[in-house]
Design an enzyme around this catalytic site. Structure first.
Site, PDB file in Angstrom:
ATOM      1  N   SER A   1       0.825  -1.012  -0.006  1.00  0.00           N
ATOM      2  CA  SER A   1       0.123  -0.059   0.038  1.00  0.00           C
ATOM      3  C   SER A   1       0.781   1.351   0.098  1.00  0.00           C
ATOM      4  CB  SER A   1      -0.945   0.060   1.365  1.00  0.00           C
ATOM      5  OG  SER A   1      -1.861   1.140   1.224  1.00  0.00           O
TER       6      SER A   1
ATOM      7  N   ASP B   1     -10.342  -3.384  -5.029  1.00  0.00           N
ATOM      8  CA  ASP B   1      -9.178  -2.598  -4.443  1.00  0.00           C
ATOM      9  C   ASP B   1      -9.338  -1.090  -5.444  1.00  0.00           C
ATOM     10  OD1 ASP B   1      -7.036  -1.101  -3.391  1.00  0.00           O
ATOM     11  OD2 ASP B   1      -5.667  -2.554  -3.902  1.00  0.00           O
TER      12      ASP B   1
ATOM     13  N   HIS C   1      -8.132  -4.939  -0.589  1.00  0.00           N
ATOM     14  CA  HIS C   1      -6.918  -4.210  -0.225  1.00  0.00           C
ATOM     15  C   HIS C   1      -6.720  -4.590   1.213  1.00  0.00           C
ATOM     16  CE1 HIS C   1      -4.169  -0.721  -0.609  1.00  0.00           C
ATOM     17  NE2 HIS C   1      -4.410  -0.563   0.881  1.00  0.00           N
TER      18      HIS C   1
END
Length: 408
Positions: free
Chosen positions: A191, A348, A378
């Site tokens: 991320s 996501d 995610h």
């Protein structure tokens, strides 16, 4: 008693209404994901209320709650030596497997955790567990970077923390101290950590004074651009747990120490409208109509404003700074990148960031593995510890470690 019989069903109905979200049929363990998302939303809303009342910054409160909950979990290992150190002023946590008799030097991974540049820590059980398993499975030294967070610092300090820690570790004497093979080092992150890993890797590739560089980079559902918040994955997954579109935009605003009043203008791409001269030179580098396969583009249409607000870029120049948005890097930089692994999830908003970066790297001549998961969401890779354990987490983690094992 009669009132209780009325209140209980009403409370149950309200709870179900708050928890339930329509999710795609491909999402694994949907009810568990809904519960996780509802819990996270409730906590976030409480933190925003505290922020509104000016009692504390909402991200400080949220991190405090994360750490408090994290203390309830116990993740230990007798086989891995875990130590805290400081690399050029940056705190790190080092995971070292036991030395083997017939092995002099070991592989290594520099890992940068996610959390929107504002949340989590190298010391939380979620990342402790991931790095411990990586060290065990790969027989590798794992260096987890504890960069400073928003709101203590904002861009570009997180980038510089990650860069300084990585460059320090790459020094020959430091690698020798940890018995690491200089030719078998990877840089990785998930991320926002994937964002920092990609940006650091680009910077290292241009540093002519470096004698040792990463052999690989491995990016887990990375956030790589703030140019277009209407890519197909942003449109498709705008309300998807754990990272709806408005939350990702707020993370960007916090990272740049910007004003929340800009959120709507960013959402409709006013900052990169056709009349915003600063953005014109970057538009060709992020044309998703040519970078994405048709299976991802589906029937979505580009959102390009004719007239916008150039003052947004003047107020937040980081929106076009490749240290923050590595997907916008020039081709000459991309050609210097090492062999790359990018993991993406269908459910996501950041799916297309990873897919477009993979395509741009591939076009630049870099060997890329794009590992896409249709049933995952995610953040799933760190959710492998009860009560936030998901089969998607184990599935993605195993695939990621398998690639590292085969290529590092």
């Amino acid at each position: 008693m009669r009132a209780a019989w009325v209140l209980l069903p009403a409370l149950a109905a309200l709870t179900a209404y708050y928890v339930y979200l329509p999710l795609p049929g491909t999402v694994s363990e949907p009810w568990k994901l809904m519960l996780l998302d509802a819990t996270f939303r409730a906590v976030q809303q409480t933190c925003h209320l505290i922020h509104y009342l000016r009692l504390s910054h909402h991200l400080i409160v949220l991190n405090y709650l994360i750490y408090t909950f994290d203390k309830l979990k116990s993740v230990a290992s007798e086989d891995i030596n875990i130590t805290d150190a400081v690399f050029d002023g940056v705190e790190v946590r080092v995971f070292e497997p036991p030395a083997k008799r017939d092995e002099r030097l070991r592989r290594s991974v520099v890992y940068i955790h996610g959390g929107g540049w504002a949340l989590a820590s190298a010391r939380t059980s979620l990342y402790n567990n991931l790095c411990r398993i990586m060290a065990e499975s790969l027989n590798a030294v794992v260096v987890s970077v504890e960069y400073r967070l928003v709101p203590e610092v904002c861009f570009p300090e997180q980038f510089y923390d990650a860069l300084r820690a990585t460059k320090h570790f790459l020094q020959p004497d430091v690698l020798a101290e940890y018995s690491v093979d200089p030719s078998r080092i990877a840089i990785s992150g998930d991320s926002a950590g994937g964002n920092l890993a990609a940006a650091v890797c680009q910077q290292l590739s241009k540093d002519e004074q470096l004698t040792i560089r990463p052999k690989l980079q491995a990016l887990i559902y990375p956030v790589l651009q703030a140019f277009d918040f209407n890519t197909p994955s942003y449109q498709q997954n705008m309300n998807m747990p754990v990272l709806p579109r408005y939350v990702m935009i707020n993370y960007w605003i916090d990272y740049f120490n910007g004003n929340y009043d800009l959120a709507h203008s960013l959402l409709i791409n006013n900052h990169t409208a056709l009349d915003v001269g600063q953005a014109l030179s970057f538009r060709g580098r992020l044309n998703w109509t040519s970078l994405l396969p048709s299976s991802f583009k589906k029937n979505y249409k580009p959102v390009i404003q004719t007239t916008g607000k150039a003052e947004i870029i003047r107020e937040i120049p980081g929106l076009l700074d490749v240290r923050a948005v590595p997907l916008l890097a020039e081709n000459e930089t991309l050609q210097l990148q090492p062999k790359t692994y990018i993991l993406t999830c269908e459910n996501d908003v950041l799916r297309d960031d990873g897919v477009m970066y993979a395509k741009r790297l591939e076009n630049a001549g870099v060997e890329v593995t794009l590992d896409h998961f249709d049933d995952c969401f995610h953040g799933c890779m760190i959710f492998t510890i009860w009560p936030t354990d998901f089969s998607a987490g184990v599935q993605t983690r195993n695939s990621y470690i398998k690639w590292l094992d085969e290529n590092l």
